[in-house]
Design an enzyme around this catalytic site. Structure first.
Site, PDB file in Angstrom:
ATOM      1  N   SER A  68       9.178 -71.188  52.062  1.00  0.00           N
ATOM      2  CA  SER A  68       9.647 -70.114  52.934  1.00  0.00           C
ATOM      3  C   SER A  68      10.174 -70.663  54.246  1.00  0.00           C
ATOM      4  O   SER A  68      11.250 -71.213  54.271  1.00  0.00           O
ATOM      5  CB  SER A  68       8.622 -69.005  53.149  1.00  0.00           C
ATOM      6  OG  SER A  68       9.323 -67.842  53.555  1.00  0.00           O
ATOM      7  N   HIS A  73      10.002 -70.878  69.061  1.00  0.00           N
ATOM      8  CA  HIS A  73      10.816 -70.556  70.236  1.00  0.00           C
ATOM      9  C   HIS A  73      10.025 -70.971  71.474  1.00  0.00           C
ATOM     10  O   HIS A  73       8.826 -70.665  71.556  1.00  0.00           O
ATOM     11  CB  HIS A  73      11.125 -69.057  70.293  1.00  0.00           C
ATOM     12  CG  HIS A  73      11.615 -68.523  68.983  1.00  0.00           C
ATOM     13  ND1 HIS A  73      12.922 -68.659  68.561  1.00  0.00           N
ATOM     14  CD2 HIS A  73      10.960 -67.904  67.974  1.00  0.00           C
ATOM     15  CE1 HIS A  73      13.050 -68.112  67.352  1.00  0.00           C
ATOM     16  NE2 HIS A  73      11.869 -67.648  66.971  1.00  0.00           N
ATOM     17  N   CYS A  88       5.291 -68.638  50.742  1.00  0.00           N
ATOM     18  CA  CYS A  88       5.146 -67.886  49.508  1.00  0.00           C
ATOM     19  C   CYS A  88       4.058 -68.556  48.677  1.00  0.00           C
ATOM     20  O   CYS A  88       3.931 -69.779  48.682  1.00  0.00           O
ATOM     21  CB  CYS A  88       6.481 -67.910  48.770  1.00  0.00           C
ATOM     22  SG  CYS A  88       6.422 -67.206  47.122  1.00  0.00           S
TER      23      CYS A  88
END
Length: 128
Positions: A68, A73, A88
């Site tokens: 995935s 940030h 996943c």
């Protein structure tokens, strides 16, 4: 689509400043961290923000995984970071691998405070 989504708001990091300011440094930490945890990086995109005077500012980046993704940030002005790791668990349970990279990156950031959430994604199988 069953999986695990780990989410963190990370505050007042005491790590070396280049971890929050330098795109190449943060990308290397994230990609290497995913691989070291046993996940499969397929590609990465990290963007270096700059101030009007050309000085480095925050970084935003993603590592696309076969399992995935990781997204990060940074706000170096306040020492804050957001981090998401989603895996996943379709063909194998990747939860421990996700926790390993998540905890490693948070540890490297050396936050004064972090608020973390584990979100179970998808359908939970019915008990038999």
């Amino acid at each position: 689509m069953n999986g695990l989504h780990l989410i963190a708001d990370i505050y007042r990091c005491k790590c070396p400043p280049d971890m929050l300011l330098d795109r190449a440094v943060l990308e290397d930490i994230c990609v290497r961290g995913c691989a070291d945890a046993g996940l499969t990086p397929l590609g990465a995109y990290f963007y270096q923000f700059t101030h009007d005077d050309g000085q480095q500012a925050g970084v935003t980046g993603t590592v696309v995984l076969a399992e995935s993704h990781l997204a990060i940030h940074t706000w170096p002005e306040t020492g804050d970071v957001t981090l998401d790791v989603y895996v996943c668990n379709f063909s194998r349970d990747n939860s421990d691998r996700a926790r390993a990279v998540f905890n490693r990156i948070i540890g490297l950031l050396e936050p004064e405070e972090s608020v973390c959430h584990d979100v179970i994604r998808g359908r939970i199988p019915a008990e038999v």
